[in-house]
Design a protein around this motif. Structure first.
Motif, PDB file in Angstrom:
ATOM      1  N   LEU A   1      60.432  24.362  60.608  1.00  0.00           N
ATOM      2  CA  LEU A   1      59.805  24.576  59.346  1.00  0.00           C
ATOM      3  C   LEU A   1      58.468  24.554  59.192  1.00  0.00           C
ATOM      4  O   LEU A   1      57.884  23.896  60.093  1.00  0.00           O
ATOM      5  CB  LEU A   1      60.415  23.467  58.512  1.00  0.00           C
ATOM      6  N   SER A   2      57.817  25.160  58.251  1.00  0.00           N
ATOM      7  CA  SER A   2      56.633  25.413  58.566  1.00  0.00           C
ATOM      8  C   SER A   2      55.701  23.948  57.911  1.00  0.00           C
ATOM      9  O   SER A   2      56.494  23.217  57.270  1.00  0.00           O
ATOM     10  CB  SER A   2      56.228  26.313  57.260  1.00  0.00           C
ATOM     11  N   ALA A   3      54.637  23.882  58.873  1.00  0.00           N
ATOM     12  CA  ALA A   3      53.848  22.575  58.242  1.00  0.00           C
ATOM     13  C   ALA A   3      53.378  22.573  57.125  1.00  0.00           C
ATOM     14  O   ALA A   3      53.560  21.282  56.286  1.00  0.00           O
ATOM     15  CB  ALA A   3      52.650  22.554  59.106  1.00  0.00           C
ATOM     16  N   GLU A   4      53.288  23.473  56.113  1.00  0.00           N
ATOM     17  CA  GLU A   4      53.087  23.483  54.950  1.00  0.00           C
ATOM     18  C   GLU A   4      54.389  22.782  54.190  1.00  0.00           C
ATOM     19  O   GLU A   4      54.085  21.992  53.136  1.00  0.00           O
ATOM     20  CB  GLU A   4      52.857  24.808  54.441  1.00  0.00           C
ATOM     21  N   SER A   5      55.392  23.422  54.337  1.00  0.00           N
ATOM     22  CA  SER A   5      56.539  22.936  53.642  1.00  0.00           C
ATOM     23  C   SER A   5      56.754  21.617  53.909  1.00  0.00           C
ATOM     24  O   SER A   5      57.322  20.754  53.057  1.00  0.00           O
ATOM     25  CB  SER A   5      57.832  23.639  54.259  1.00  0.00           C
TER      26      SER A   5
END
Ligand SMILES: [Zn+2]
Length: 194
Positions: A75-79
């Motif tokens: 999962l993206s760090a942003e998410s």
């Protein structure tokens, strides 16, 4: 779960696994990790997530902690950061603590699952809902989790996810559960995987 358990002041306890976390296929506890197949009785810690539409479980899985870590790494760090923030801003942690503290010595976990963590909606009033918990061997770990999320809450959380993360989750659901793509278009039914 997104580090929010660090804010949970009650001492964790291990209780027998309640039926709501049993596996439909075996009509009993989950046996193996969805990803690596490890025997969960011998796993360190593992996650169970079950998605219900009405009373019907439509998606369910158990995953060992190292596979959960691998999945989170996709999962993206942003998410992850967005979801963590969203949790801290929207969960009424203190009222949950106040409500559950007097019950913390009981083995009955239904008060943990009786209302949506975000919206406060009663489980019986949720068309779609999912329950998540962490387990050790044949025991459920009772601390911040387990919890219940209504379909509306899942929808709101999925809005915090990047396109990339949403795409990865849709692939994960398609590959593991063989669900048609229309299913993925209804975010209130997506397992959260976080
Ligand atoms: Zn595994």
């Amino acid at each position: 779960m997104t580090g929010i358990d660090k804010h949970w002041p009650l001492f964790p306890r291990l209780v027998p696994i309640p039926k709501i976390f049993h596996c439909l296929e075996h009509d009993g506890p989950f046996r193996n990790c969805l990803q690596c197949g490890i025997d969960l009785l011998h796993a360190d810690r593992y996650l169970i997530e079950r998605v219900f539409k009405g009373r019907e479980p439509i998606v369910e899985y158990a995953m060992c902690s190292s596979c959960v870590e691998d999945a989170s790494a996709e999962l993206s760090a942003e998410s992850l950061e967005n979801v963590r923030k969203y949790f801290l801003e929207n969960v009424e942690l203190q009222s949950r603590v106040d409500r559950l503290r007097p019950l913390a010595e009981q083995d009955d976990v239904s008060p943990w699952l009786s209302e949506c963590l975000f919206t406060g909606l009663a489980a019986d009033d949720c068309q779609e809902r999912q329950v998540c918990g962490w387990f050790e061997g044949d025991r459920l770990r009772l601390d911040f989790a387990p919890f219940m999320l209504s379909g509306k809450a899942i929808e709101a959380i999925s809005e915090q996810l990047s396109e990339q993360t949403r795409g990865w989750m849709e692939d994960f659901v398609g590959n593991n559960f063989g669900l048609p793509s229309e299913f993925c278009d209804d975010p209130s039914l997506m397992p959260l995987l976080i």
